[in-house]
Design a protein around this motif. Structure first.
Motif, short mmCIF file in Angstrom:
data_model
loop_
_atom_site.label_atom_id
_atom_site.label_comp_id
_atom_site.label_asym_id
_atom_site.label_seq_id
_atom_site.Cartn_x
_atom_site.Cartn_y
_atom_site.Cartn_z
N MET A 106 2.54 6.52 -7.34
CA MET A 106 3.54 6.28 -6.30
C MET A 106 3.11 7.00 -5.03
N PHE A 107 3.59 6.50 -3.94
CA PHE A 107 3.29 7.11 -2.65
C PHE A 107 4.61 7.45 -1.98
N ASN A 108 4.78 8.69 -1.60
CA ASN A 108 6.04 9.13 -1.00
C ASN A 108 6.12 8.69 0.46
N ASP A 109 6.43 7.43 0.64
CA ASP A 109 6.53 6.85 1.98
C ASP A 109 7.95 7.04 2.49
N HIS A 110 8.25 8.23 2.99
CA HIS A 110 9.62 8.56 3.36
C HIS A 110 9.84 8.65 4.87
N TRP A 111 8.81 8.52 5.65
CA TRP A 111 9.00 8.41 7.10
C TRP A 111 9.43 6.97 7.35
N THR A 112 9.43 6.50 8.56
CA THR A 112 9.71 5.09 8.77
C THR A 112 8.89 4.56 9.94
N HIS A 113 8.96 3.29 10.14
CA HIS A 113 8.13 2.58 11.11
C HIS A 113 8.32 3.16 12.51
N CYS A 114 7.25 3.61 13.14
CA CYS A 114 7.33 4.18 14.50
C CYS A 114 5.94 4.20 15.12
N TRP A 115 5.80 4.86 16.25
CA TRP A 115 4.56 4.80 17.02
C TRP A 115 3.35 5.33 16.26
N ASP A 116 3.54 6.31 15.37
CA ASP A 116 2.41 6.92 14.67
C ASP A 116 2.42 6.61 13.18
N TYR A 117 3.28 5.69 12.78
CA TYR A 117 3.42 5.48 11.34
C TYR A 117 3.89 4.05 11.10
N VAL A 118 2.96 3.21 10.68
CA VAL A 118 3.33 1.82 10.40
C VAL A 118 3.15 1.49 8.92
N LEU A 119 3.01 2.54 8.07
CA LEU A 119 2.86 2.30 6.64
C LEU A 119 4.09 1.62 6.05
N THR A 120 5.26 1.94 6.59
CA THR A 120 6.47 1.30 6.06
C THR A 120 6.38 -0.21 6.21
N GLY A 121 5.97 -0.65 7.40
CA GLY A 121 5.78 -2.08 7.60
C GLY A 121 4.69 -2.64 6.69
N VAL A 122 3.63 -1.84 6.50
CA VAL A 122 2.54 -2.26 5.63
C VAL A 122 3.06 -2.53 4.21
N PHE A 123 3.82 -1.58 3.66
CA PHE A 123 4.29 -1.74 2.28
C PHE A 123 5.30 -2.87 2.15
N VAL A 124 6.16 -3.04 3.14
CA VAL A 124 7.14 -4.12 3.07
C VAL A 124 6.44 -5.48 3.09
N LYS A 125 5.43 -5.62 3.93
CA LYS A 125 4.70 -6.89 3.95
C LYS A 125 3.87 -7.09 2.68
N LEU A 126 3.25 -6.00 2.20
CA LEU A 126 2.45 -6.12 0.98
C LEU A 126 3.32 -6.46 -0.23
N ALA A 127 4.57 -6.00 -0.21
CA ALA A 127 5.48 -6.29 -1.31
C ALA A 127 5.69 -7.78 -1.49
N THR A 128 5.53 -8.53 -0.41
CA THR A 128 5.73 -9.98 -0.49
C THR A 128 4.41 -10.75 -0.42
N LEU A 129 3.35 -10.14 0.10
CA LEU A 129 2.08 -10.84 0.23
C LEU A 129 1.16 -10.62 -0.96
N SER A 130 1.25 -9.44 -1.57
CA SER A 130 0.33 -9.08 -2.65
C SER A 130 1.00 -9.29 -4.01
N ASP A 131 0.18 -9.60 -5.00
CA ASP A 131 0.72 -9.71 -6.35
C ASP A 131 0.65 -8.38 -7.10
N ASN A 132 0.26 -7.33 -6.42
CA ASN A 132 0.22 -5.99 -7.03
C ASN A 132 1.61 -5.39 -6.99
N PRO A 133 2.24 -5.18 -8.16
CA PRO A 133 3.62 -4.68 -8.18
C PRO A 133 3.76 -3.27 -7.61
#
Length: 686
Positions: free
Chosen positions: A272-299
C-alpha cells in the motif's frame, strides 16, 4: 431476484456505465452553477499578456508585453500566479493540467451550463504559452519574473514596467522533469478535447506533449521556484504526463513507463502507498491513482485510491465546522481539490459516499460554516471583500499615487477561492493577512473541477447570476484639497488630483489643474498680478506651477495652472503649492473661486477643475460651466443617445489603440450607431 440484480450491476460495472442520480431540489443548498461560472472567471482576471482584457474582465488590460525579450523570444502570455505577477512554472503547469482534466471529466456540464467557451479559451491560453516556452526539444522556459523583486511592487500589472527576467529554463544540464510532465499532461488532454474541434491544433498540442514528455523523461530532475515553490519529487508529474499521453494515443509504452516510475518510488507488488496528501501544484499522485484505478487492471491502484479517499472522509483532521484540514496555508484549496477527485471517482463508481463527501466540503466553502460566509469572492451575500490580489485591489503604492492597499478594493475578484478559515474556523478578512486571503491559480484549479461536478449532480435548473463590475468604466476625475496655511500674504494649498483609470489601469499625461483667483481687491489699489509669486513646495510627480495668468481680465479673474510635463499620473497625485503677494495688501481668499470652499480638512472641491489636453474633464470654472454629467452609455458597444459632453469626457480617458469598435456611421439624426472612437474624438475636440 438478488442474483439477477447482482448480474445486472456486474454488467454495468464491466462496461463502465454507472447510472448517476438526479438530485432533488431540496439538496440544492447553493447555486452551484453560479459558483462554477464565477470560479472560471477568476482566470480571466489573472490573464497575462498583450491580450489581457480581451475577455469578460474589462478592468484588465495588456501587461508584461516584453516577456522573453532578454532571451530573444516572445514569452508573453500565460497567467499570473497569485495576487502577484510572476509566471511560476510548477503551479502554472499543474493548474493547467488540472483544469484540462476537469473539462475532460465534466465536458457535458461545461457545455450545458454555458461555460465551455470560457474554459476552452483559458486552456488554449495556457497551451499556447507552453508551446511558446518550448522553442526546441531540449529547452523549456518555465518562470518569468523574479519573485523577490515582484513582491516589492504593489500595483496593477498594467503599470509594472521593470524588466522581467526569464528566470528559469529547463535544459539537459538543468532539468525540470516536473514542469515538463505537467505541461505535457495539459497539452495531451487538450489534444483530446480539441480533436473534434480543431484537428490541426489538436495534433500540434499532441506533438508538443510528446516532445516535452520525452525531454522530461530523458533529462531527470526537479525544477526550481526560488523560495516560493520548492518541488519535492518529479516522478508523479512524469506519471501524470504518461497517463494522459496513453489516453490520447493508446500507446501502451506510456503505461509501462508509469509502472517503471512507480517502481522507482518503491510502489511495487501489492504494498500500500500512504497517499494522504491531495492533488495540488507539487503533488499529482492523487490524480494518478484515481485515473489508474479505472485505466489499469491492477487492483493495487484501486486499493490505493480508495484508501486515500477513506482517509479524507474518516481519518484526517477536521475543523469544528466540518472542513477537512490538511495544511495551514491554503486551507480551503485542499478540500476543494479533494472534492474534485472524489467527484471523479463517484462518476466512475456511483458510490454515494464520494458525492456526500464532496457536498459537505463544497457546502462549507460556499457558506455552510460557522462564519456563514462564502470563501469564494463574489459568491453569496457574504464573502471575502479584501483578497490579497494586486490587480483587483488596483491601488498603487509608491509614486506617483502613494496609495495604500488597505484603503479598499477597486474591483471584485469574482470566483477567487481564498485561503479561508483556520483550524478553528476563524477567518480574518484583511488584505495583509495573506494566509487567510491569498488566492492563486492552484487554489482555483481543483475548485473549478469540484464545482463542475457539483453542477452536474446538484445544478439542475440553476443558471449563473449576473456579475456587475467587470465591464468597462470611464476614468473618474476629481480633486480634493485643503488649506494648509493662510496668512496676510497668501495661501498654501494641499491638493490631491485623482484620475482613477481602471478599465484598464493606465498612466495618463497632459493632465493639468487650474486654481482660480479673484484679484479685484488688488486691482483696486493698482497691484500688478504679475508681481504675485507661485511655488511648488512638494511633489513626487515633479509638478510645475505657472505664474498668475488672466482668465477674465476685465473682471479681475486669474488662475495658476499646475502641470506635470515630465511625469505620467495614476490614481492620486499629491501637490503642495503656494501663491503669495508681498506688496502690503492683506490677502482675502473669500472671493476666490477655488479657495472659497476650502477648509483645513480635505474634501472634494469641484471649484478646482481638471483638464486633459486642455479640455475640462472635471469641475466648475468661474463661468459656472460644468462638464456635462449625464448620458446613456451602454455596455453593448453602441451609444444610443449622446450627450456630447459626457462622450467627450469618455473619449479623453481612452487610448484609441485599445478600442476595437470600428466602421463609423455618423448620422445626422443625433444618434451614433457605430463609433470609430479615434475619428469621433477628432471631431469633438476641434
Amino acid at each position: 431476484m438478488k442474483r439477477v440484480m447482482a448480474f445486472i450491476l456486474s454488467a454495468i460495472i464491466m462496461v463502465g456505465v454507472i447510472p448517476q442520480p438526479v438530485m432533488a431540489a431540496d439538496n440544492q443548498d447553493f447555486n452551484y452553477v453560479d459558483a462554477f461560472a464565477k470560479s472560471i472567471l477568476f482566470y480571466e482576471a489573472n490573464w497575462c499578456g498583450p491580450d489581457a482584457g480581451n475577455n469578460r474582465i474589462k478592468w484588465r488590460g495588456p501587461c508584461h508585453i516584453e516577456d522573453g525579450k532578454d532571451v530573444g523570444l516572445d514569452l508573453t502570455g500565460g497567467f499570473h500566479d497569485c495576487g502577484d505577477h510572476v509566471k511560476f512554472g510548477l503551479p502554472q503547469c499543474a493548474s493547467a493540467s488540472t483544469l484540462a482534466w476537469a473539462y475532460y471529466e465534466f465536458e457535458d456540464t461545461f457545455i450545458e451550463k454555458g461555460q465551455d467557451v470560457y474554459m476552452l479559451n483559458i486552456l488554449k491560453h495556457f497551451c499556447d504559452y507552453f508551446m511558446k516556452c518550448f522553442p526546441n526539444k531540449t529547452t523549456f522556459y518555465y518562470q518569468v519574473g523574479d519573485g523577490d523583486v515582484d513582491h516589492q511592487y504593489w500595483g496593477p500589472p498594467e503599470l509594472q514596467t521593470y524588466d522581467r527576467p526569464t528566470y528559469y529554463v529547463a535544459t539537459p544540464s538543468n532539468p525540470g522533469s516536473d514542469v515538463a510532465g505537467d505541461a505535457a499532461a495539459a497539452l495531451a488532454i487538450m489534444s483530446i478535447i480539441y480533436k473534434d474541434r480543431d484537428s490541426e491544433y489538436a495534433a500540434k498540442c499532441l506533438t508538443y506533449a510528446k516532445d516535452l514528455y520525452n525531454f522530461g523523461m530523458t533529462y531527470r530532475g526537479n525544477s526550481k521556484g526560488q523560495s516560493y515553490y520548492l518541488p519535492s519529487d518529479y516522478r508523479d508529474e512524469l506519471m501524470w504526463g504518461s497517463i494522459w499521453l496513453y489516453v490520447a494515443t493508446g500507446d501502451k509504452t506510456y503505461m509501462d513507463n508509469v509502472d517503471k516510475l512507480m517502481a522507482e518510488k518503491n510502489i511495487g507488488g501489492d504494498n500500500m502507498f500512504n497517499d494522504h496528501w491531495t492533488h495540488c501544484w507539487d503533488y499529482v499522485l492523487t490524480g494518478v491513482f484515481v485515473k489508474l484505478a479505472t485505466l489499469s487492471d491492477n487492483p493495487k491502484y484501486r486499493r490505493i485510491a480508495e484508501d486515500h479517499m477513506d482517509y479524507w472522509q474518516n481519518r484526517i483532521r477536521t475543523t469544528p465546522g466540518g472542513l477537512k484540514y490538511l495544511d495551514s496555508w491554503g486551507v480551503c484549496k485542499y478540500p476543494a481539490a479533494e472534492s474534485f477527485v472524489q467527484l471523479v471517482y463517484y462518476k466512475e463508481t456511483g458510490e454515494k459516499k464520494y458525492l456526500d463527501f464532496a457536498k459537505s466540503q463544497i457546502d462549507y466553502i460556499l457558506g455552510k460554516n460557522p462564519n456563514n460566509m462564502s470563501y469564494v469572492v463574489g459568491f453569496g451575500d457574504k464573502y471575502p471583500k479584501y483578497p490579497h490580489h494586486r490587480a483587483a485591489n488596483g491601488m498603487l503604492e509608491g509614486p506617483p499615487a502613494d496609495e495604500k492597499k488597505d484603503a479598499g478594493m477597486r474591483h471584485i475578484l469574482y470566483g477567487a477561492l481564498v485561503g479561508g478559515a483556520d483550524i478553528n474556523d476563524k477567518y480574518i478578512d484583511d488584505i495583509n493577512e495573506y494566509v487567510y486571503t491569498e488566492t492563486g491559480l492552484d487554489y482555483n484549479a481543483g475548485l473549478v473541477g469540484a464545482l463542475a461536478g457539483m453542477s452536474k449532480y446538484f445544478g439542475q435548473g440553476q443558471v449563473p447570476e449576473e456579475v456587475p463590475g467587470i465591464e468597462w468604466e470611464p476614468t473618474k476625475y476629481y480633486t480634493e484639497a485643503k488649506l494648509y496655511k493662510t496668512s496676510n500674504e497668501g495661501v498654501v494649498i494641499d491638493l490631491n488630483l485623482y484620475n482613477i483609470a481602471t478599465s484598464p489601469p493606465q498612466y495618463e499625461d497632459d493632465l493639468t489643474v487650474k486654481f482660480f483667483l479673484d484679484l479685484s481687491e488688488y486691482a483696486s489699489v493698482g497691484i500688478d498680478p504679475s508681481k504675485f509669486s507661485t511655488q511648488i513646495y512638494y511633489s513626487q510627480a515633479n509638478a510645475k506651477i505657472s505664474s498668475v495668468m488672466p482668465w477674465d481680465k476685465d473682471n479681475n479673474i486669474y488662475y495658476v495652472e499646475i502641470s506635470f510635463p515630465d511625469e505620467k499620473l495614476y490614481a492620486r497625485t499629491y501637490v503642495q503649492f503656494a501663491i503669495y503677494n508681498y506688496q502690503g495688501k492683506v490677502w482675502d481668499s473669500s472671493n476666490d473661486h477655488s479657495t472659497s470652499k476650502l477648509t483645513n480638512t480635505y474634501k472634494e472641491i469641484d471649484n478646482i477643475p481638471i483638464y486633459k489636453k486642455n479640455v475640462k474633464v472635471y469641475g466648475v470654472d468661474p463661468s459656472g460651466e460644468e462638464e456635462i454629467l449625464y448620458g446613456d452609455v451602454n455596455t453593448d458597444g453602441v451609444i444610443d443617445a449622446i450627450d456630447l459632453g459626457l462622450l467627450k469626457k469618455y473619449l479623453l480617458s481612452m487610448d484609441e489603440d485599445t478600442i476595437s469598435i470600428k466602421n463609423a456611421d455618423l448620422n445626422q439624426d443625433g444618434f451614433v450607431d457605430a463609433i470609430d472612437f479615434a475619428q469621433l474624438k477628432k471631431i469633438l475636440l476641434k
